[in-house]
Write an enzyme that holds these catalytic residues in place. Structure first.
Site, mmCIF file in Angstrom:
data_model
loop_
_atom_site.group_PDB
_atom_site.id
_atom_site.type_symbol
_atom_site.label_atom_id
_atom_site.label_comp_id
_atom_site.label_asym_id
_atom_site.label_seq_id
_atom_site.Cartn_x
_atom_site.Cartn_y
_atom_site.Cartn_z
ATOM 1 N N HIS A 144 34.507 82.610 71.680
ATOM 2 C CA HIS A 144 33.443 82.915 70.716
ATOM 3 C C HIS A 144 32.215 82.045 70.987
ATOM 4 C CE1 HIS A 144 31.766 83.823 66.659
ATOM 5 N NE2 HIS A 144 31.342 82.567 66.738
ATOM 6 N N GLU A 145 32.421 80.757 71.224
ATOM 7 C CA GLU A 145 31.299 79.852 71.483
ATOM 8 C C GLU A 145 30.658 80.145 72.837
ATOM 9 O OE1 GLU A 145 30.274 78.332 69.049
ATOM 10 O OE2 GLU A 145 32.057 78.409 67.777
#
EC number: 3.4.24.-
Length: 291
Positions: A144-145
C-alpha cells in the site's frame, strides 16, 4: 494519516514564516499602495502558496524521520529487518522505481511513505504494526505504501496544496483590505494598510485554511482507494490487503481501536470531512467489489 498530518503541519509552518517575512519586507504595503492590485496579489499568493508547498515536500522525509524517531535500516540487524528490506525491494522493483529507504519507528500500528520523489522516498512501519500482523498482512501494508510512491501521491498532494494555499492567501488579503478600508472610513494614510488589515488577514487565513483542508482531505481519501487497489495489484491478490485493513480497524471486535480512531482512519459526520482516510469498511468494500 501520519504523512498527511506531517505535510500539512510543515506546510502551515512554512507558509506562516513566508507570510511574516513578506510583511516585514513591506510586500503588503506595496500591494496596497495605490489601491489593491489584484493581479500582483494573485501572483504573490501563488508564489507563497506553491513555494511553501514545495518547500514542505522537500522537507517531508527529514521531518518524518525527526518527528517519529524513525530508524532507517542501513544493515539488517535481524531476520525481521532483513525480511522488511527484501520485501520492500521486491515491491518497489515491481512498481518500477528504485528501492526507497526503509525505517522502523516505535508506536501503535501505523505505516507511512513520504519523500520528494520516487528516487528519494521512504517507507516506514511501526513496531506495533509488525507485532500485530502476520507477514502477509505486513506485506500488504508495505505494498500500500509502495503504491503511494508509485502513484506520485506526495507530488499530487503538493500541487493540490499549492492551489489551495494560493486561494487562501489571495482571498484572505483581499477581504482584509476591504475590512481595513471599512474600519478606517475616510481616513487617508500613505503609510499602508492599518492594524485592521493585519489582524483580519491572519484571521481569514486561519479560517480559510481550515475550510481548505477539507478539499485536501477529499483528494487524500481518493488516493487511499487507489493505493489499496495498487497494493492488491502488486501482490497479485486482494485478500491480504483486506485482512490487513481488518486488523487495523479491529473489525473482529466491532469497534476501532483508540489508536486508529485518534488518527482519523475512520469517522463519520463532520469529522469525516477532515479525515485523510475513508472508513475502513468502505475501503474493504471497494476491494471486494473490484474486478
Amino acid at each position: 494519516m501520519k504523512r498527511i498530518v506531517l505535510f500539512l503541519l510543515t506546510n502551515f509552518a512554512v507558509i506562516l514564516v513566508l507570510s511574516i517575512s513578506a510583511r516585514l519586507l513591506g510586500v503588503d504595503r506595496f500591494l496596497t499602495s495605490n489601491g489593491l492590485n489584484m493581479g500582483m496579489l494573485l501572483a504573490f499568493a501563488a508564489l507563497i502558496g506553491f513555494g511553501g508547498s514545495f518547500i514542505s515536500l522537500m522537507m517531508s522525509k527529514t521531518m518524518a524521520k525527526w518527528s517519529t524517531g524513525a530508524r532507517v535500516i542501513e544493515r539488517p540487524g535481524n531476520q525481521d529487518e532483513a525480511w522488511l528490506m527484501d520485501t520492500v525491494r521486491q515491491l518497489s522493483k515491481k512498481a518500477g522505481f528504485p528501492m526507497p529507504e526503509v525505517a522502523v519507528f516505535d508506536g501503535a500500528p501505523n505505516a507511512f511513505a513520504t519523500g520528494p520523489s520516487k528516487s528519494k522516498s521512504l517507507v516506514a512501519v511501526s513496531t506495533g504494526l509488525l507485532q500485530s500482523m502476520n507477514r502477509k498482512e505486513v506485506e500488504a501494508v508495505l505494498a500500500h505504501e509502495v503504491a503511494h510512491i508509485q502513484n506520485g501521491d506526495m507530488v499530487t498532494l503538493t500541487l493540490i496544496q499549492g492551489v489551495v494555499n494560493t486561494f487562501v492567501i489571495f482571498l484572505a488579503r483581499a477581504l482584509a483590505y476591504v475590512v481595513d478600508n471599512f474600519l478606517r472610513g475616510d481616513e487617508k494614510e500613505s503609510s499602508g494598510p492599518g492594524i485592521g488589515y493585519w489582524v483580519s488577514s491572519i484571521a481569514f487565513e486561519i479560517m480559510f485554511g481550515i475550510l481548505a483542508s477539507i478539499v485536501v482531505m477529499f483528494f487524500s481519501r481518493k488516493r487511499e482507494y487507489r493505493a489499496d487497489a495498487g497494493a492488491a495489484a502488486l501482490m497479485g491478490e486482494r485478500r491480504s490487503m483486506i485482512d490487513a485493513l481488518r486488523v487495523l480497524g479491529g473489525l473482529e471486535a466491532g469497534a476501532l481501536p483508540k489508536e486508529m480512531a485518534a488518527s482519523g482512519i475512520a469517522g463519520g459526520g463532520m469529522m469525516a470531512l477532515f479525515s485523510s482516510h475513508p472508513p475502513i469498511e468502505a475501503r474493504i468494500a471497494a476491494l471486494e467489489s473490484a474486478r
